[in-house]
Scaffold this motif. Structure first.
Motif, PDB file in Angstrom:
ATOM      1  N   ILE A  20      -7.627  -9.593   4.751  1.00 24.92           N
ATOM      2  CA  ILE A  20      -6.658 -10.663   4.028  1.00 24.92           C
ATOM      3  C   ILE A  20      -6.741 -11.953   4.176  1.00 24.92           C
ATOM      4  N   MET A  77       0.817  -1.300   0.133  1.00 26.66           N
ATOM      5  CA  MET A  77      -0.157   0.564   0.248  1.00 26.66           C
ATOM      6  C   MET A  77       0.667   1.649   0.127  1.00 26.66           C
ATOM      7  N   HIS A 104       1.687  -5.792   4.323  1.00 30.74           N
ATOM      8  CA  HIS A 104       0.943  -4.672   3.149  1.00 30.74           C
ATOM      9  C   HIS A 104      -0.707  -4.141   2.250  1.00 30.74           C
ATOM     10  N   HIS A 105      -1.305  -4.206   3.622  1.00 29.49           N
ATOM     11  CA  HIS A 105      -2.876  -3.911   3.394  1.00 29.49           C
ATOM     12  C   HIS A 105      -3.412  -2.120   3.971  1.00 29.49           C
ATOM     13  N   ILE A 113      -9.025 -11.545   1.089  1.00 29.83           N
ATOM     14  CA  ILE A 113      -7.814 -11.670  -0.390  1.00 29.83           C
ATOM     15  C   ILE A 113      -7.295 -13.198  -0.873  1.00 29.83           C
ATOM     16  N   VAL A 126       1.310 -12.073  -0.863  1.00 29.20           N
ATOM     17  CA  VAL A 126       0.752 -11.498  -0.257  1.00 29.20           C
ATOM     18  C   VAL A 126       1.763 -10.928   1.185  1.00 29.20           C
ATOM     19  N   ASP A 174      -2.079  -2.661  -4.160  1.00 27.47           N
ATOM     20  CA  ASP A 174      -3.116  -3.317  -3.697  1.00 27.47           C
ATOM     21  C   ASP A 174      -2.990  -5.137  -4.179  1.00 27.47           C
ATOM     22  N   TRP A 175      -4.119  -5.510  -3.932  1.00 24.98           N
ATOM     23  CA  TRP A 175      -4.021  -6.886  -4.589  1.00 24.98           C
ATOM     24  C   TRP A 175      -4.818  -6.984  -5.959  1.00 24.98           C
ATOM     25  N   VAL A 231      -8.070  -4.071   7.030  1.00 22.56           N
ATOM     26  CA  VAL A 231      -8.317  -5.158   5.676  1.00 22.56           C
ATOM     27  C   VAL A 231      -8.445  -6.844   5.825  1.00 22.56           C
TER      28      VAL A 231
END
Lengths: 431, 431, 431, 431
Positions: free
Chosen positions: A266, A224, A259-260, A269, A255, A236-237, A264
């Motif tokens: 995860i 991010m 890093h989010h 994701i 992942v 982002d993803w 969030v």
């Protein structure tokens, strides 16, 4: 090739001998409890014995922040010293048989020799990490304005070449994956055009992709923010998976748990990436605020469990395949890195073990019946189980230590290295 | 003492001459529009002319992250070079007459000479910043386990002594405030006992407080995280104000706009600190994610305006006094620091000007009538006003440039310094 | 069809007459300033005159929270009353010519008559909003366990049918878009299988898609959380775009400014959706914490500007086309909804106008030269410009009010309606 | 008074009988493992047996969001039905002996009779919750513009009177605490003056405080946002503790786990409140995004453990006293509320049990030695322990069920109540 492991096997054995009775009692007790739930503890142990996670070469040294880095005596400074420390981690924990190197940090003149050196220590090599977020002494062009997405074609070409060099090194080291993380991004609104930056990134990444051997994967790591504080090119993803789709089937998404954006989900994701065939791997760590790179499971172990719950689901329901690469990526700012890697690998293996004992038939049935409480309690029951005896038994049977950190401390490794190795200078801080 | 300003006054004058007609048109137009709202533009200009904000000595150099620092040619490396660059900022912008130094980074052998050097450049000194978050070469004890809150009494004493040294230096430089920010905190649950850490911090801070001259203030700067990623000893304004209460009336709280949790209402914190008599000052910058140290007003200029709206309210309704210290604290990772400081100082002065033209009688009346829309529109009207002509006119009348960044670029300052100054090495990154 | 607008044109005219001289002075002053930057104010005004944003039928009533709703006298309760209030908004603001209805809330027996009723008021209909997040009295199956993603096939079929009904209603109303937002999600880990939920959602959405007329679009609206607090089936733009890809070219993504994780760079998401051909439209509002549904531009007007900066970029560089639907979606909990819609529409049009005067050639040149400061200042210059005179002039020329909220207040509309309309009961709160 | 518990004791006994052998095996196994760590399992069980947490009367009904509420058959609608359901929770879980009522929701004509009714069911009353965030039918003045902080003196007086009425009711019910949470705040910048609002709040709260019996506490509950979405009058622990300081020694701060900014270190806030003598109590729940009011420990059980780790520290090191009130405050939107309260109470008691087995001597020693890893592992060892057998044994010995949720389901309680009780209408949603 004869292995020469760093620690004395005798010492580990005597460490284990003193703990064996207690372990058997704990293991048997847990075995009876699990049997009452219909779970065979030995089958779980066998799964755990087959689990592994790579450790990063740079994780063997102390990390730091822009404010300071505080080295410790005996810290490794070369890839050879780092491999030795990683071998200690694996010898004691038995779940970290591979090291993920980083270039140019780990450059040597003879990679065949390095591979052999690692093998002697019981180690192999995992995904290669390229570095286009720093300038190296003597580097021709600067990455200050970006690398794969830079406006300057020469800079992009230099970054592409570096990644291709990494693939070549990786081939020699026996790796089959390239992890690409770039620091490219902006600190100001308007600094770059979002779409044109991404166009350039995709075009350059495609050139790296073209150089990828058939059995390799390219792992795209999104983040991010940091070092860029307004935008990053693969933030982002969503950006990551769209980029991976454009690049082709060998491109997958990696992942990193830190890093989010805040809050969030995860684990969802992870499920989404798997659902769309692009789950490539993990950088495990933990965080409370941002990319804190704390020890795995130290802040939110339940989240780690829920991530592994998705991974086991994916393993059982592979859709377009399931073969993620697992790696630790942490910054050990305040601990002995060997201890942090041991403790983190155990936390990760523990999350895997807990997710493995979820009663999936009961879970699916509760989900189908919209029995929310029962579905949740099915997960909770597995999460609450103390799987330490399973991990310890698997470790011991593989030649590791029942209680690895005390065993490491007893070995005197770090103090010995403090005598042998060069001291690391202060990290002055950048601020 | 005769001032010797860094840039040619003639050059500035000719820069201004080419822009004067346009400025007069803009200023007069705005004057008529404000007059229709009952606001006298010249009175606003006079307020703006009286406004100033300090700039940090370290802000004159390029900043960086743990990943990398990318220096620029002509970057200053000594306090003398930094003062020269700060003088450029002030000469062109006319709102940054003071420099906030940082020790030991800015140590010299003769502080009286340094004060004189600054005065010759048109500058004075603002709050002193101490540094106990890094180890310096040759330092006796390490701050790796904390400084003012360290468990080791010797470390705490060393940190106290350093702060007292800073006060002494500050006395010689003509400063009247000490800003204390510590990196003390933890990366793991359990690493420290929250209460005992705070006890130690308060005891040590009290020793520094005891050494404070009567007309000085001690500014406590809180920060949620970084470099510590699980907890910090003064993490939020609550901890900060309770500490300031315990220390005494000379202790106040300093607000850095980037040191808060996501989504927090910073302008309300400003109001709360004022309400309870402890608003001491500001470190201005902007952020999107964490302590990004971006240029003031580059991400959320409306928030900056709302902060100044509280400051004007406080100024008009001083309760237990109102005399906050204003300072920029930014990390200029991707720009020329002189340009960033000029642009940021202008953004801050602009927020001050906008807050100054809020129709406060109408605002209070709407608030009292629960006329929410009218209250909001009263702020919006002021915020939407383009106050640039007021700032430019005030600048020009004080000898600065109507359009400071083009004027700076035209001066060729940086290119000249790139010839004269030593090059800065790469920041290798810490990761 | 003869229009019968709700307010007296004479009254508006006399309102404008009293403000005309001031407006001309402001407009001419701004015109000269813009001309000096090479911008033709009349061309900007023409662009603004062509801009419009839809308003939601439900936005005409007071909103509330789970804790309470506080109604106001004269609040509309039927679609007929809501249309009348929307007509007031458009008559005064001249930028909201379309109403976005919501079913079953706005159900009537004769949609042709409703369309005519709206047209008489100067209004048309925008995207239809379906509702499968609530149970209606007499509804056969409950959405308590989901709608389009529900495990029960009957529930999914009911939700599909409702959406198809909405399309049919929309056809009669002259709409060409269906906005789908579902509340589907979970409150507990394990409650549902993430992938199977999405499979079901996609399968059901495909059935709705199949019923879409050729010239229609299906707008997928993602939301991070609320009413579900652990996961939602379309939680982020990544899930949204992958779903839109699977559904087909008529499926696009709708961005609600309040549906994202904290700190997320929304303007970059807008750019990404456009880059990959899936930017469908907007729900404008503002937020400080979550889906606060506050008035557009009231919290972070700079973000709104940066979003429009991307939209103008996209308009100039359409790649796979650019035709987004703009709609306000706000909850007016503490204001007169008519006033909030007027103020918000003006804020949105203002952001559009500011983004329209960005010097794009200079911006692109600065970007290409990695001149970060200049690129940023190019945006800042446009953002700082007070474009109110342009909006006011465009409004006046289209028959609206120079200062719409005072004009609305002077009209006595709400007080009159308080006499005529049924009172709304208290919202008891759900907690 | 003879107790008449809602469920058949025989049924519980036979439920337990079928699980007794397994429980003994698990308990004994854990006992041996704990003994090896120097922990006496029976002593832990005794501590657990002495632990309790209050449950909220409103928690017995289904919750909802502004979008919808989905009732379930057999849901309670009166305080009498709610008490009966709470009695089920306590009979099975044995850790929830007190109910926290909410007025005017739980108003009856005879509080002495209500107290007796509760006692017969095995229940007492905990802290009283006042309600000034909603308007009640027939209420003289509206809280739409605030309550204790309202600009209108009459509204403030009405809110003060309501709180004083709550104290009087509480006296009759045997309560000794008043929890004050207000929805007062703003949705727009400028809507209110932050300082004047707080002045009014403090003045009104002082009037309530003055009516407090000597042995009562006033618990101030802060909340970051919702229902107000720009600012709230007591938004954070800083505002809360400063208000409590001004009010006097009987005023304390109440921590709701879902009322904080993202990423905030709540366990440190708990420690800070204790350090400054103002820790009053808890509203337990869990959250992923905002004030989600999810089941305790369902999202982040490690955080719940870390909070209890601070509470045990505080208990052992009471400084200015330690006597916090524990209460569950959850919104049961998708589960049977009885099941959620049982599961949550067990999660809370489990966190208490885990925190009770932390080796505090080892922890303190590791902290003093800056042995970060060892300190952390000391917490991790306790956290990882599955304390379920201790909780189950304590429960069984107190007359509860070994496995309460299956026991509840077997009882057929809800189905029976669905026959007996009036149906609840749909929550139409407010949006």
């Amino acid at each position: 090739m004869a292995k020469e492991l760093p620690l004395s096997a005798d010492q580990i054995e005597s460490h284990n001998a003193a703990r064996l009775d207690a372990l058997h009692d704990d293991y048997d007790s847990l075995g009876r409890a699990l049997a009452r739930r219909g779970v065979d503890i030995d089958a779980v142990k066998a799964r755990v014995a087959g689990f592994s996670v790579a450790i990063p070469s740079w994780g063997a040294g102390r990390g730091g922040t822009r404010f300071a880095k505080f080295p410790i005596p005996g810290e490794p400074t070369t890839i050879h010293e780092k491999l030795a420390d990683c071998a200690v981690v694996h010898q004691l924990s038995t779940v970290t048989p591979r090291v993920s190197p980083h270039f140019p940090w780990d450059c040597v003149s003879d990679y065949a020799a390095l591979r052999e050196e690692a093998a002697t220590l019981g180690l192999g090599f995992d995904a290669i990490n390229s570095n286009t977020f720093q300038d190296q002494p003597g580097q021709q062009l600067s990455y200050r304005d970006g690398s794969l997405s830079a406006g300057d074609a020469g800079v992009r070409a230099q970054a592409v070449d570096h990644n291709i060099d990494c693939i070549e090194i990786g081939r020699q080291l026996g790796s089959t994956a390239l992890t690409i993380w770039v620091g490219d991004g902006t600190n100001f609104p308007g600094q770059q055009d979002f779409s044109r930056s991404l166009d350039r990134y995709l075009e350059a990444a495609a050139q790296v992709y073209a150089a990828l051997p058939d059995d390799w994967r390219m792992l795209l790591e999104h983040k991010m923010y940091e070092p860029a504080f307004y935008s990053t090119v693969i933030a982002d993803w969503g950006s990551s998976i769209l980029a991976a789709q454009e690049l082709g089937p060998k491109a997958k998404c990696l992942v990193d748990l830190g890093h989010h954006a805040p809050n969030v989900n995860i684990e969802q994701i992870v499920a989404r990436l798997h659902r769309f065939g692009k789950l490539g791997g993990f950088h495990f760590n933990d965080s409370k605020y941002g990319d804190d790179d704390l020890d795995s499971g130290s802040i939110n172990p339940h989240q780690l469990f829920l991530v592994f719950n998705e991974l086991i689901e994916a393993e059982l329901n592979p859709r377009d395949g399931f073969d993620p690469a697992y790696m630790i990526d942490q910054s050990h700012n305040v601990t002995d890195p060997i201890e942090s890697m041991i403790a983190s690998a155990e936390a990760i293996a523990g999350a895997y073990a807990k997710a493995s004992i979820v009663d999936r038939a009961a879970l699916a049935e509760a989900q189908d019946a919209n029995d929310t409480m029962l579905a949740f309690l099915t997960l909770r029951k597995a999460y609450r189980t103390d799987v330490s005896p399973i991990l310890a038994m698997a470790r011991m049977e593989a030649g590791g230590a029942i209680d690895p950190i005390p065993a490491y401390r007893a070995s005197g490794w770090r103090a010995r290295k403090a005598q042998e190795r060069d001291a690391v200078g202060l990290g002055a801080g950048i601020v």
